[in-house]
Design a protein around this motif. Structure first.
Motif, short mmCIF file in Angstrom:
data_model
loop_
_atom_site.label_atom_id
_atom_site.label_comp_id
_atom_site.label_asym_id
_atom_site.label_seq_id
_atom_site.Cartn_x
_atom_site.Cartn_y
_atom_site.Cartn_z
N ALA A 183 0.77 -1.22 -0.03
CA ALA A 183 -0.25 0.01 0.16
C ALA A 183 0.80 1.42 0.10
CB ALA A 183 -0.87 0.09 1.08
N ARG A 184 2.06 1.25 0.40
CA ARG A 184 2.85 2.39 0.63
C ARG A 184 3.45 2.74 -0.84
NH1 ARG A 184 7.75 1.95 4.37
NH2 ARG A 184 7.78 4.02 3.99
N GLN A 185 3.39 1.81 -1.76
CA GLN A 185 3.71 2.30 -2.95
C GLN A 185 2.68 3.25 -3.73
OE1 GLN A 185 6.73 0.81 -4.09
NE2 GLN A 185 6.25 0.08 -2.03
N ILE A 186 1.64 3.37 -3.13
CA ILE A 186 0.78 4.56 -3.53
C ILE A 186 1.17 5.76 -2.81
CG2 ILE A 186 -1.54 5.55 -3.63
CD1 ILE A 186 -2.63 2.61 -3.27
N PRO A 187 1.69 6.85 -3.69
CA PRO A 187 2.47 7.83 -3.29
C PRO A 187 1.78 8.61 -2.05
CG PRO A 187 2.56 7.82 -5.45
CD PRO A 187 1.58 6.82 -5.26
N ALA A 188 0.24 8.60 -2.18
CA ALA A 188 -0.15 9.30 -0.91
C ALA A 188 -0.26 8.49 0.38
CB ALA A 188 -1.84 9.37 -1.35
N LEU A 189 0.10 7.33 0.25
CA LEU A 189 0.07 6.53 1.35
C LEU A 189 1.66 6.30 1.75
CD1 LEU A 189 -2.75 4.21 0.75
CD2 LEU A 189 -2.88 6.23 2.12
N ALA A 190 2.50 6.58 0.95
CA ALA A 190 3.89 6.26 1.21
C ALA A 190 4.58 6.69 2.55
CB ALA A 190 4.95 6.83 0.19
N ASN A 191 3.99 7.56 3.26
CA ASN A 191 4.60 7.85 4.47
C ASN A 191 3.58 7.77 5.81
OD1 ASN A 191 7.03 9.41 3.34
ND2 ASN A 191 5.64 10.40 2.42
N SER A 192 2.74 6.95 5.45
CA SER A 192 1.73 6.73 6.59
C SER A 192 2.26 6.10 7.83
CB SER A 192 0.65 5.87 6.09
OG SER A 192 -0.33 5.19 7.11
#
Length: 462
Positions: free
Chosen positions: A316-325
């Motif tokens: 899921a962190r491959q999605i830029p918006a979620l990369a730093n969750s």
């Protein structure tokens, strides 16, 4: 007293008083300029409603500073004109940095000016976007602040950069403070998943570099923003940015690969455990062996859930918006630990069944081979499934633009990793189990042959 002496005494008193009056302004310390500038800046900032008003306040503040002034304003920041100054006036922490440029402390001003110049260089590179300056951070290692926080555009990964200008002698004198800051940065990286960079304008001591790299902190030395003052041994900011771009892209790929492997293993283990638990419950008779089997397959389900959630979080962190969750970072860490714990428990229950006589040697090794083959097959299948799913999802998402490509690849990769993990794990367990059965069938055939030869020789002797 004679009039002449009286006049002389009066003149002496007047002269002494005049001398004291003339010396008083010279002896008094100069008034600090910064407190007044700071108060005025804070009041004006609260009333600045537009970007133009903020930029005008920035110009006024830097021009008033005793250690900055108009030369620094024009030379380093292009008079904060929109064409030369590329940061948004509302960038978090920017106002604090600009206010510090008016400080009465020359070193403080130089540090803030350098931080701002680095931030402008990053913002001017289309591969990065500055998210904030001087951002406060608190973790178990203590309080600190991030000089620059910026994001890699293509992967969404975030980077925290500390800006220094310390001579080797200063580094040696402050080695313990530097190490404490590096430990805080390392803890920050574990919590946020950010890459951490410690950048110094001068040479870095080998012991500082070794300590930082041992804790996963990237070190840059002799970093320069301009093109005219780059000397042999210096590192231009353009070279630094290009190296960082490559490293972040590689990190994203490795994270995706690891995530697909974990998701594949987890999907297979969970699928297999659920099937086995259904059989355990239907044939449960309350015996010691029944409880051990439920413990084994329940632990396998726990391992599958842990690995699966950790892998899904990484994908899921491959999605830029979620990369730093931070939640995904925490889920990846604890999910992986849960997966390892479940695998160890399942192995313990399997050994317990063998030692208690509930499994034959043949059944024990069949179970070991199936578990190992399933894990390997699930990992391989998850990776292949991720690649295929990411390509398919990315192709579909590209119809909605660049952002859609990243989101589609992330979703498609996750689905592909789960499907490939189940298929690959099932195949791996099946063929590993067949391999064990083939070995034991060969041993059975050899034993039967030996027994037949024994009987034949026995009866022939009669």
């Amino acid at each position: 007293m004679p009039p002449r002496k009286t006049l002389f005494a009066v003149l002496m008193v007047v002269g002494f008083s005049a001398e004291l009056h003339a010396q008083a302004p010279v002896a008094a310390p100069p008034l600090a300029r910064y407190p007044g500038i700071r108060t005025q800046f804070n009041q004006s900032l609260s009333q600045a409603l537009s970007n133009e008003q903020r930029l005008a306040l920035y110009r006024q503040t830097v021009a008033q500073g005793g250690n900055s002034g108009r030369p620094m304003l024009m030379r380093m920041f292009g008079n904060f004109q929109p064409g030369s100054f590329n940061l948004s006036p509302t960038t978090p922490g920017l106002s604090t940095t600009v206010r510090g440029l008016a400080s009465d402390n020359a070193n403080y001003v130089k540090g803030h000016a350098r931080t701002l110049r680095y931030a402008m260089s990053l913002q001017g590179d289309a591969r990065f976007n500055v998210a904030g300056l001087n951002r406060p951070r608190v973790n178990s290692a203590g309080r600190t602040d991030a000089d620059i926080v910026f994001r890699h555009q293509s992967t969404g990964l975030q980077v925290r950069m500390e800006v220094k200008n310390m001579t080797p002698a200063s580094q040696r004198a402050n080695l313990q403070n530097i190490q404490r800051q590096i430990l805080k940065m390392a803890q920050d990286a574990r919590m946020t998943g950010e890459m951490q960079v410690w950048a110094n304008r001068q040479n870095v001591l080998p012991e500082v570099r070794a300590f930082a790299e041992r804790h996963g902190i990237r070190v840059e030395e002799r970093l320069r923003t301009g093109n005219t003052n780059v000397r042999p041994g210096d590192r231009s900011f353009q070279d630094f940015a290009s190296g960082l771009d490559k490293e972040l892209r590689l990190q994203a790929k490795l994270t995706a690969m690891a995530g697909s492997v974990k998701a594949g293993m987890g999907a297979y283990l969970a699928y297999q455990a659920i099937r086995q638990l259904e059989g355990d419950v239907s044939s449960f008779a309350g015996t010691h062996g029944d409880w051990l089997r439920i413990g084994e397959h329940g632990s396998t389900l726990l391992a599958g859930g842990g690995f699966g959630s950790a892998g899904a979080a990484q994908l899921a962190r491959q999605i830029p918006a979620l990369a730093n969750s931070a939640r995904l970072v925490s889920l990846r860490k604890w999910g992986g630990r849960l997966g390892v714990a479940g695998t160890v428990l399942a192995e313990g229950f399997l050994v317990g069944q063998y030692l208690s006589g509930d499994l034959t040697e043949r059944q024990f090794w069949h179970g070991q081979a199936s578990l190992g083959g399933g894990l390997a097959g699930g990992a391989a299948g998850g990776f292949v499934g991720f690649k295929a799913g990411a390509l398919t999802g990315g192709a579909i998402g590209s119809c909605f633009g660049p952002a859609g490509t990243a989101i589609g690849a992330g979703i498609g990769g996750t689905i592909g990793a789960i499907g490939g993990g189940v298929g690959g794990g099932y195949a791996g367990a099946h063929f590993a189990g067949r391999g064990v059965e083939s070995v034991y069938r060969l041993q059975d055939a050899e034993q039967q042959e030996s027994y037949a030869q024994f009987l034949l020789s026995h009866y022939q002797q009669r």
